[in-house]
Design a protein around this motif. Structure first.
Motif, PDB file in Angstrom:
ATOM      1  N   THR A   8       0.831  -1.201   0.000  1.00 29.93           N
ATOM      2  CA  THR A   8       0.000   0.000   0.000  1.00 29.93           C
ATOM      3  C   THR A   8       0.867   1.252   0.000  1.00 29.93           C
ATOM      4  OG1 THR A   8      -0.122   0.015   2.418  1.00 29.93           O
ATOM      5  CG2 THR A   8      -1.869  -1.168   1.237  1.00 29.93           C
ATOM      6  N   VAL A   9       0.263   2.355  -0.389  1.00 30.71           N
ATOM      7  CA  VAL A   9       0.954   3.645  -0.330  1.00 30.71           C
ATOM      8  C   VAL A   9       1.119   4.020   1.139  1.00 30.71           C
ATOM      9  CG1 VAL A   9       0.843   6.092  -0.943  1.00 30.71           C
ATOM     10  CG2 VAL A   9       0.007   4.363  -2.554  1.00 30.71           C
ATOM     11  N   ASP A  10       2.376   4.123   1.568  1.00 31.88           N
ATOM     12  CA  ASP A  10       2.679   4.399   2.972  1.00 31.88           C
ATOM     13  C   ASP A  10       3.587   5.614   3.075  1.00 31.88           C
ATOM     14  OD1 ASP A  10       5.109   3.461   2.047  1.00 31.88           O
ATOM     15  OD2 ASP A  10       5.050   1.588   3.174  1.00 31.88           O
ATOM     16  N   ASP A  11       4.210   5.803   4.237  1.00 32.79           N
ATOM     17  CA  ASP A  11       5.057   6.982   4.456  1.00 32.79           C
ATOM     18  C   ASP A  11       6.221   7.041   3.470  1.00 32.79           C
ATOM     19  OD1 ASP A  11       3.447   7.767   6.529  1.00 32.79           O
ATOM     20  OD2 ASP A  11       4.749   6.963   8.110  1.00 32.79           O
ATOM     21  N   THR A  12       6.756   5.874   3.099  1.00 36.12           N
ATOM     22  CA  THR A  12       7.860   5.846   2.135  1.00 36.12           C
ATOM     23  C   THR A  12       7.429   6.461   0.812  1.00 36.12           C
ATOM     24  OG1 THR A  12       8.797   3.847   3.144  1.00 36.12           O
ATOM     25  CG2 THR A  12       9.437   4.338   0.874  1.00 36.12           C
ATOM     26  N   TRP A  13       6.239   6.078   0.373  1.00 33.78           N
ATOM     27  CA  TRP A  13       5.726   6.606  -0.885  1.00 33.78           C
ATOM     28  C   TRP A  13       5.424   8.096  -0.792  1.00 33.78           C
ATOM     29  CZ3 TRP A  13       5.830   4.689  -5.567  1.00 33.78           C
ATOM     30  CH2 TRP A  13       5.953   3.303  -5.737  1.00 33.78           C
ATOM     31  N   VAL A  14       4.786   8.503   0.300  1.00 33.92           N
ATOM     32  CA  VAL A  14       4.409   9.915   0.448  1.00 33.92           C
ATOM     33  C   VAL A  14       5.645  10.800   0.538  1.00 33.92           C
ATOM     34  CG1 VAL A  14       3.216  11.587   1.916  1.00 33.92           C
ATOM     35  CG2 VAL A  14       2.175   9.348   1.461  1.00 33.92           C
ATOM     36  N   ALA A  15       6.699  10.294   1.179  1.00 34.55           N
ATOM     37  CA  ALA A  15       7.950  11.068   1.256  1.00 34.55           C
ATOM     38  C   ALA A  15       8.544  11.262  -0.131  1.00 34.55           C
ATOM     39  CB  ALA A  15       8.946  10.355   2.170  1.00 34.55           C
ATOM     40  N   ALA A  16       8.441  10.233  -0.966  1.00 32.60           N
ATOM     41  CA  ALA A  16       9.002  10.312  -2.316  1.00 32.60           C
ATOM     42  C   ALA A  16       8.094  11.093  -3.264  1.00 32.60           C
ATOM     43  CB  ALA A  16       9.247   8.911  -2.865  1.00 32.60           C
ATOM     44  N   LYS A  17       6.794  10.989  -3.035  1.00 32.90           N
ATOM     45  CA  LYS A  17       5.803  11.627  -3.911  1.00 32.90           C
ATOM     46  C   LYS A  17       4.763  12.320  -3.035  1.00 32.90           C
ATOM     47  CE  LYS A  17       6.359   8.091  -7.528  1.00 32.90           C
ATOM     48  NZ  LYS A  17       6.812   8.934  -8.633  1.00 32.90           N
ATOM     49  N   PRO A  18       5.042  13.528  -2.536  1.00 33.24           N
ATOM     50  CA  PRO A  18       4.136  14.205  -1.593  1.00 33.24           C
ATOM     51  C   PRO A  18       2.714  14.375  -2.108  1.00 33.24           C
ATOM     52  CG  PRO A  18       6.266  15.285  -1.640  1.00 33.24           C
ATOM     53  CD  PRO A  18       6.289  14.271  -2.742  1.00 33.24           C
ATOM     54  N   THR A  19       2.540  14.520  -3.423  1.00 34.06           N
ATOM     55  CA  THR A  19       1.188  14.696  -3.954  1.00 34.06           C
ATOM     56  C   THR A  19       0.358  13.429  -3.833  1.00 34.06           C
ATOM     57  OG1 THR A  19       1.893  14.129  -6.211  1.00 34.06           O
ATOM     58  CG2 THR A  19       1.961  16.467  -5.581  1.00 34.06           C
ATOM     59  N   TRP A  20       0.997  12.323  -3.478  1.00 32.14           N
ATOM     60  CA  TRP A  20       0.275  11.061  -3.322  1.00 32.14           C
ATOM     61  C   TRP A  20      -0.327  10.889  -1.929  1.00 32.14           C
ATOM     62  CZ3 TRP A  20       2.535   6.170  -6.065  1.00 32.14           C
ATOM     63  CH2 TRP A  20       2.639   6.430  -7.447  1.00 32.14           C
ATOM     64  N   LYS A  21      -0.262  11.908  -1.110  1.00 36.33           N
ATOM     65  CA  LYS A  21      -0.816  11.797   0.242  1.00 36.33           C
ATOM     66  C   LYS A  21      -2.272  11.353   0.196  1.00 36.33           C
ATOM     67  CE  LYS A  21      -1.260  14.359   4.581  1.00 36.33           C
ATOM     68  NZ  LYS A  21      -1.002  15.663   5.268  1.00 36.33           N
ATOM     69  N   ARG A  22      -2.991  11.783  -0.847  1.00 42.73           N
ATOM     70  CA  ARG A  22      -4.403  11.422  -0.974  1.00 42.73           C
ATOM     71  C   ARG A  22      -4.606   9.944  -1.266  1.00 42.73           C
ATOM     72  NH1 ARG A  22      -2.650  13.492  -5.762  1.00 42.73           N
ATOM     73  NH2 ARG A  22      -3.521  12.737  -7.752  1.00 42.73           N
ATOM     74  N   PHE A  23      -3.540   9.258  -1.680  1.00 44.48           N
ATOM     75  CA  PHE A  23      -3.632   7.830  -1.978  1.00 44.48           C
ATOM     76  C   PHE A  23      -3.179   6.955  -0.808  1.00 44.48           C
ATOM     77  CE2 PHE A  23      -2.621   9.466  -6.424  1.00 44.48           C
ATOM     78  CZ  PHE A  23      -3.957   9.489  -6.819  1.00 44.48           C
ATOM     79  N   ARG A  24      -2.824   7.575   0.314  1.00 47.98           N
ATOM     80  CA  ARG A  24      -2.314   6.794   1.447  1.00 47.98           C
ATOM     81  C   ARG A  24      -3.288   5.660   1.792  1.00 47.98           C
ATOM     82  NH1 ARG A  24       1.311   8.111   5.463  1.00 47.98           N
ATOM     83  NH2 ARG A  24       1.224  10.349   4.970  1.00 47.98           N
ATOM     84  N   GLY A  25      -2.735   4.471   1.947  1.00 48.37           N
ATOM     85  CA  GLY A  25      -3.535   3.311   2.322  1.00 48.37           C
ATOM     86  C   GLY A  25      -4.075   2.516   1.156  1.00 48.37           C
ATOM     87  N   HIS A  26      -4.035   3.078  -0.047  1.00 49.66           N
ATOM     88  CA  HIS A  26      -4.510   2.334  -1.213  1.00 49.66           C
ATOM     89  C   HIS A  26      -3.450   1.331  -1.665  1.00 49.66           C
ATOM     90  CE1 HIS A  26      -8.242   4.455  -2.141  1.00 49.66           C
ATOM     91  NE2 HIS A  26      -7.644   5.581  -1.811  1.00 49.66           N
ATOM     92  N   PRO A  27      -3.854   0.131  -2.073  1.00 47.55           N
ATOM     93  CA  PRO A  27      -2.871  -0.816  -2.613  1.00 47.55           C
ATOM     94  C   PRO A  27      -2.290  -0.295  -3.914  1.00 47.55           C
ATOM     95  CG  PRO A  27      -5.099  -1.656  -2.914  1.00 47.55           C
ATOM     96  CD  PRO A  27      -5.218  -0.429  -2.070  1.00 47.55           C
ATOM     97  N   ILE A  28      -0.970  -0.425  -4.078  1.00 48.48           N
ATOM     98  CA  ILE A  28      -0.311   0.073  -5.287  1.00 48.48           C
ATOM     99  C   ILE A  28       0.303  -1.043  -6.127  1.00 48.48           C
ATOM    100  CG2 ILE A  28       1.857   0.557  -4.060  1.00 48.48           C
ATOM    101  CD1 ILE A  28       2.141   2.973  -6.044  1.00 48.48           C
ATOM    102  N   SER A  29       0.664  -2.136  -5.493  1.00 50.54           N
ATOM    103  CA  SER A  29       1.199  -3.273  -6.240  1.00 50.54           C
ATOM    104  C   SER A  29       0.863  -4.554  -5.497  1.00 50.54           C
ATOM    105  CB  SER A  29       2.717  -3.141  -6.451  1.00 50.54           C
ATOM    106  OG  SER A  29       3.399  -2.965  -5.230  1.00 50.54           O
ATOM    107  N   ALA A  30       0.978  -5.656  -6.207  1.00 50.20           N
ATOM    108  CA  ALA A  30       0.680  -6.967  -5.638  1.00 50.20           C
ATOM    109  C   ALA A  30       1.669  -7.977  -6.182  1.00 50.20           C
ATOM    110  CB  ALA A  30      -0.748  -7.391  -5.977  1.00 50.20           C
ATOM    111  N   VAL A  31       1.907  -9.006  -5.403  1.00 51.82           N
ATOM    112  CA  VAL A  31       2.748 -10.099  -5.880  1.00 51.82           C
ATOM    113  C   VAL A  31       1.987 -11.409  -5.726  1.00 51.82           C
ATOM    114  CG1 VAL A  31       3.943 -10.408  -3.658  1.00 51.82           C
ATOM    115  CG2 VAL A  31       5.019 -11.212  -5.768  1.00 51.82           C
ATOM    116  N   MET A  32       2.020 -12.212  -6.776  1.00 52.63           N
ATOM    117  CA  MET A  32       1.359 -13.518  -6.777  1.00 52.63           C
ATOM    118  C   MET A  32       2.412 -14.592  -7.029  1.00 52.63           C
ATOM    119  SD  MET A  32      -1.835 -12.270  -9.131  1.00 52.63           S
ATOM    120  CE  MET A  32      -0.926 -10.824  -9.684  1.00 52.63           C
ATOM    121  N   VAL A  33       2.348 -15.633  -6.235  1.00 53.68           N
ATOM    122  CA  VAL A  33       3.232 -16.786  -6.423  1.00 53.68           C
ATOM    123  C   VAL A  33       2.363 -17.954  -6.860  1.00 53.68           C
ATOM    124  CG1 VAL A  33       4.883 -18.368  -5.361  1.00 53.68           C
ATOM    125  CG2 VAL A  33       4.787 -15.963  -4.622  1.00 53.68           C
TER     126      VAL A  33
END
Length: 233
Positions: free
Chosen positions: A203-228
């Motif tokens: 999910t979009v977390d503090d790491t993402w928001v620090a890198a992309k401040p305009t993404w604060k509105r996306f905090r908590g949304h899933p951004i990627s997934a991994v399937m095995v």
């Protein structure tokens, strides 16, 4: 299946996959955070990376995934990618045993030869998932695994954001993007014979928001997934 065009809020000029990644290759490493893909791989409980003798890295890009595999002791990694620009950077990185220009749906790699097939952030460029899962099945050895890191469909729908880059002139350019629900992956993979072994989401977390401040509105949304996925022995 939902159509990305119904969610697109950017309406950038769109180019094909090979042209897009050729254009993006020089700045790609500066744009993709490890949180998007490598952190998800770090969190998996399977497969046993130390038991992988041969891996096929489909859509190998600049070699980030290949280098990650090498760091975990995988001795042989063959890479395939459509973009010569990305392959050039992968050659410089030196993580792959072989590198070839090719399509992830028709790789030209030997059948049944790989303990692991792995792809990262490529599925959104495929109009249809079935040929990819079928090709991964063809080249995987009995008992092998398929690991796919995907751009999360929920984030694509919420953000309306295609995979894109900024070219040398400053223009934002989209690379052909398709929307696949997780259920679309499940249907295509199971039809090819795969069994789901593990699923994780980032999910979009503090790491993402620090890198992309305009993404604060996306905090908590899933951004990627991994399937095995597992192939029976």
């Amino acid at each position: 299946m939902p159509n990305f065009a119904d969610f697109d809020t950017r309406h950038y000029r769109t180019v094909d996959v090979a042209s897009g990644y050729d254009g993006w290759s020089s700045t790609y490493e500066d744009c993709v955070l490890d949180a998007m893909d490598l952190a998800l791989l770090d969190g998996l409980t399977r497969p046993d990376w130390s038991g992988v003798a041969r891996a096929a890295d489909l859509g190998c890009g600049t070699g980030r995934t290949g280098a990650w595999l090498r760091a975990r002791g995988v001795p042989h990694v063959d890479g395939v990618d459509l973009s010569e620009g990305m392959l050039g950077l992968a050659r410089q990185r030196g993580a792959h045993t072989t590198l070839a220009r090719g399509d992830v749906r028709d790789t030209g790699l030997p059948g049944g030869g790989y303990d692991l097939v792995i792809s990262s952030l490529i599925d959104e460029h495929l109009p249809d998932l079935a040929p990819y899962y079928a090709e991964a099945w063809r080249i995987a050895a009995p008992g092998g695994a398929l690991v796919l890191v995907a751009y999360h469909p929920q984030f694509v729908m919420v953000s309306g954001m295609p995979t894109h880059f900024t070219d040398a002139s400053g223009e934002d350019i989209a690379i052909s993007t398709h929307l696949h629900l997780l259920s679309d992956h499940t249907s295509a993979a199971m039809a090819a014979g795969w069994t789901l072994a593990e699923l994780a989401e980032a999910t979009v977390d503090d790491t993402w928001v620090a890198a992309k401040p305009t993404w604060k509105r996306f905090r908590g949304h899933p951004i990627s997934a991994v399937m095995v996925w597992a192939k029976p022995e």
